[in-house]
Design a protein around this motif. Structure first.
Motif, PDB file in Angstrom:
ATOM      1  N   VAL A   1       0.811  -1.227   0.000  1.00 37.08           N
ATOM      2  CA  VAL A   1       0.000   0.000   0.000  1.00 37.08           C
ATOM      3  C   VAL A   1       0.843   1.276   0.000  1.00 37.08           C
ATOM      4  O   VAL A   1       0.294   2.364  -0.190  1.00 37.08           O
ATOM      5  CB  VAL A   1      -1.012   0.032   1.162  1.00 37.08           C
ATOM      6  CG1 VAL A   1      -1.897  -1.201   1.136  1.00 37.08           C
ATOM      7  CG2 VAL A   1      -0.341   0.174   2.510  1.00 37.08           C
ATOM      8  N   GLY A   2       2.138   1.175   0.213  1.00 34.35           N
ATOM      9  CA  GLY A   2       3.005   2.355   0.167  1.00 34.35           C
ATOM     10  C   GLY A   2       2.647   3.376   1.232  1.00 34.35           C
ATOM     11  O   GLY A   2       2.630   3.068   2.417  1.00 34.35           O
ATOM     12  N   ASP A   3       2.309   4.600   0.798  1.00 33.45           N
ATOM     13  CA  ASP A   3       2.021   5.689   1.735  1.00 33.45           C
ATOM     14  C   ASP A   3       0.561   5.741   2.177  1.00 33.45           C
ATOM     15  O   ASP A   3       0.173   6.650   2.900  1.00 33.45           O
ATOM     16  CB  ASP A   3       2.409   7.036   1.112  1.00 33.45           C
ATOM     17  CG  ASP A   3       3.915   7.178   0.994  1.00 33.45           C
ATOM     18  OD1 ASP A   3       4.644   6.529   1.772  1.00 33.45           O
ATOM     19  OD2 ASP A   3       4.363   7.945   0.119  1.00 33.45           O
ATOM     20  N   ALA A   4      -0.247   4.813   1.731  1.00 31.98           N
ATOM     21  CA  ALA A   4      -1.667   4.809   2.102  1.00 31.98           C
ATOM     22  C   ALA A   4      -1.835   4.382   3.561  1.00 31.98           C
ATOM     23  O   ALA A   4      -0.914   3.846   4.188  1.00 31.98           O
ATOM     24  CB  ALA A   4      -2.449   3.868   1.191  1.00 31.98           C
ATOM     25  N   VAL A   5      -3.022   4.619   4.091  1.00 28.40           N
ATOM     26  CA  VAL A   5      -3.373   4.186   5.442  1.00 28.40           C
ATOM     27  C   VAL A   5      -3.773   2.714   5.377  1.00 28.40           C
ATOM     28  O   VAL A   5      -4.502   2.299   4.468  1.00 28.40           O
ATOM     29  CB  VAL A   5      -4.543   5.029   6.001  1.00 28.40           C
ATOM     30  CG1 VAL A   5      -5.025   4.483   7.334  1.00 28.40           C
ATOM     31  CG2 VAL A   5      -4.120   6.483   6.132  1.00 28.40           C
ATOM     32  N   LEU A   6      -3.307   1.935   6.323  1.00 31.38           N
ATOM     33  CA  LEU A   6      -3.676   0.527   6.422  1.00 31.38           C
ATOM     34  C   LEU A   6      -4.439   0.309   7.721  1.00 31.38           C
ATOM     35  O   LEU A   6      -3.962   0.705   8.789  1.00 31.38           O
ATOM     36  CB  LEU A   6      -2.440  -0.369   6.395  1.00 31.38           C
ATOM     37  CG  LEU A   6      -2.695  -1.867   6.525  1.00 31.38           C
ATOM     38  CD1 LEU A   6      -3.513  -2.394   5.332  1.00 31.38           C
ATOM     39  CD2 LEU A   6      -1.380  -2.629   6.651  1.00 31.38           C
ATOM     40  N   GLU A   7      -5.618  -0.309   7.617  1.00 30.05           N
ATOM     41  CA  GLU A   7      -6.395  -0.669   8.798  1.00 30.05           C
ATOM     42  C   GLU A   7      -6.387  -2.190   8.911  1.00 30.05           C
ATOM     43  O   GLU A   7      -6.871  -2.883   8.019  1.00 30.05           O
ATOM     44  CB  GLU A   7      -7.822  -0.144   8.683  1.00 30.05           C
ATOM     45  CG  GLU A   7      -7.874   1.371   8.692  1.00 30.05           C
ATOM     46  CD  GLU A   7      -9.280   1.929   8.665  1.00 30.05           C
ATOM     47  OE1 GLU A   7     -10.245   1.169   8.414  1.00 30.05           O
ATOM     48  OE2 GLU A   7      -9.422   3.139   8.901  1.00 30.05           O
ATOM     49  N   VAL A   8      -5.832  -2.680  10.005  1.00 28.29           N
ATOM     50  CA  VAL A   8      -5.736  -4.118  10.243  1.00 28.29           C
ATOM     51  C   VAL A   8      -6.828  -4.510  11.233  1.00 28.29           C
ATOM     52  O   VAL A   8      -6.984  -3.874  12.278  1.00 28.29           O
ATOM     53  CB  VAL A   8      -4.349  -4.493  10.811  1.00 28.29           C
ATOM     54  CG1 VAL A   8      -4.278  -5.985  11.107  1.00 28.29           C
ATOM     55  CG2 VAL A   8      -3.253  -4.071   9.848  1.00 28.29           C
TER      56      VAL A   8
END
Length: 80
Positions: free
Chosen positions: A36-43
């Motif tokens: 995802v690079g610089d995107a926000v990740l929601e786990v």
């Protein structure tokens, strides 16, 4: 095991690791962060040790992290 990663917003991705125990949530999260690079990740995890340990590991790697309990699982929001 497959990486359950999906885009849920313009700059936000969601990774569902429910049903997985350590070390898999951390491994999947690190793989997803590369994708995802610089995107926000929601786990999303239902594993208490992962909800406790994953934010600590990610903060040491320079990420910003927010954790919220949502019913029977946790949502860990990660960004640079």
């Amino acid at each position: 095991m497959e990486l359950k990663l999906k885009q849920v917003g313009e700059n936000t991705y969601e990774l569902d690791v429910r049903g997985n125990t350590c070390p898999f949530p951390q491994i999947f999260t690190e793989l997803a962060l590369k994708k995802v690079g610089d995107a926000v990740l929601e786990v999303i995890t239902d594993n208490p040790p992962s909800a406790r340990d994953l934010p600590l590991v990610l903060k040491k790697k320079g990420y910003q992290v927010e954790t919220a309990k949502e019913g029977d699982h946790w949502r860990i929001r990660i960004w640079k």
